[in-house]
Design a protein around this motif. Structure first.
Motif, short mmCIF file in Angstrom:
data_model
loop_
_atom_site.label_atom_id
_atom_site.label_comp_id
_atom_site.label_asym_id
_atom_site.label_seq_id
_atom_site.Cartn_x
_atom_site.Cartn_y
_atom_site.Cartn_z
N ILE A 1 36.14 38.14 149.61
CA ILE A 1 35.54 37.56 148.39
C ILE A 1 34.02 37.60 148.48
N LEU A 2 33.48 37.18 149.61
CA LEU A 2 32.03 37.16 149.77
C LEU A 2 31.43 38.56 149.73
N ARG A 3 32.10 39.52 150.36
CA ARG A 3 31.59 40.90 150.34
C ARG A 3 31.59 41.47 148.92
N LYS A 4 32.67 41.21 148.19
CA LYS A 4 32.74 41.69 146.80
C LYS A 4 31.68 41.02 145.93
N ASP A 5 31.47 39.71 146.12
CA ASP A 5 30.44 39.02 145.35
C ASP A 5 29.05 39.55 145.70
N ALA A 6 28.80 39.79 146.98
CA ALA A 6 27.50 40.32 147.40
C ALA A 6 27.27 41.69 146.77
N GLU A 7 28.30 42.52 146.81
CA GLU A 7 28.19 43.86 146.24
C GLU A 7 27.91 43.79 144.74
N SER A 8 28.61 42.91 144.03
CA SER A 8 28.41 42.80 142.59
C SER A 8 27.01 42.28 142.24
N LYS A 9 26.39 41.53 143.15
CA LYS A 9 25.04 41.02 142.94
C LYS A 9 23.98 41.99 143.45
N LEU B 1 23.78 36.93 150.84
CA LEU B 1 24.61 36.01 150.08
C LEU B 1 24.92 34.75 150.90
N GLU C 1 38.42 35.19 152.72
CA GLU C 1 37.10 34.63 152.40
C GLU C 1 36.01 35.69 152.55
#
Length: 175
Positions: A26-34, A41, A23
């Motif tokens: 996933i959150l770290r990757k999503d934060a980075e992509s944003k 996030l 989890e």
């Protein structure tokens, strides 16, 4: 705008959060992509829960892909779209606004409008003033025909929440 919270909204607290490594990844990757931090996030997710998810779930909202919604709209003729807009604007808008904010007035309507636009993603809006009057422009990217729904929805929503009769003009994908 948004839901008013008791206490000072600027005061923060430090909390520990447990999650699986998957989890977190996933959150770290999503934060980075944003282009935002992990904490930003997570804060956004908590805000969405407070402003929308917990209330929408209690009121019975459902999630529907935009393409499916466009297809459903395409099945309705103009009279059905008008009826849909009138009924949902009168019953749903005022019912939801009262359920969420516990009163019906101009500020409630503005809060309802802001949160609905932010999370439903069916419309976007611009709000201005002309003297003592508000000027609300609502845009949709569903279909120009869907503006029929918005015309009647917002007419009824404003009447039932704010207790005024709005002057509404159609402008293609906007009212």
């Amino acid at each position: 705008m948004g839901l008013s919270m008791k206490g000072d909204a600027r005061k923060t607290v430090l909390k520990t959060l447990r999650m699986t490594e998957a989890e977190e990844d996933i959150l770290r990757k999503d934060a980075e992509s944003k282009g935002i931090t992990f904490n930003a996030l997570v804060s956004t997710l908590i805000t969405r829960y407070i402003e929308w998810d917990r209330l929408a779930e209690r009121y019975g909202f459902i999630a529907l892909p935009r393409q499916s919604f466009r297809y459903l709209v395409s099945l309705l003729d103009k009279e059905q779209l008008e009826k849909f807009g009138k009924e949902t604007g009168f019953i749903n808008a005022s019912g939801i606004a009262l359920f969420w904010f516990k009163r019906l007035d101009t500020q409630t309507f503005l809060n309802f409008l802001s949160i609905s636009a932010k999370y439903c993603k069916i419309w976007d809006y611009e709000l201005g003033r002309q003297g003592p009057n508000f000027v609300l422009t609502v845009h949709n990217d569903i279909d120009p025909v869907y503006s029929v729904v918005h015309r009647h929805y917002f007419d009824q929503a404003i009447r039932s929440i704010v207790s005024v009769v709005p002057k509404i003009e159609d402008k293609g994908n906007a009212v």
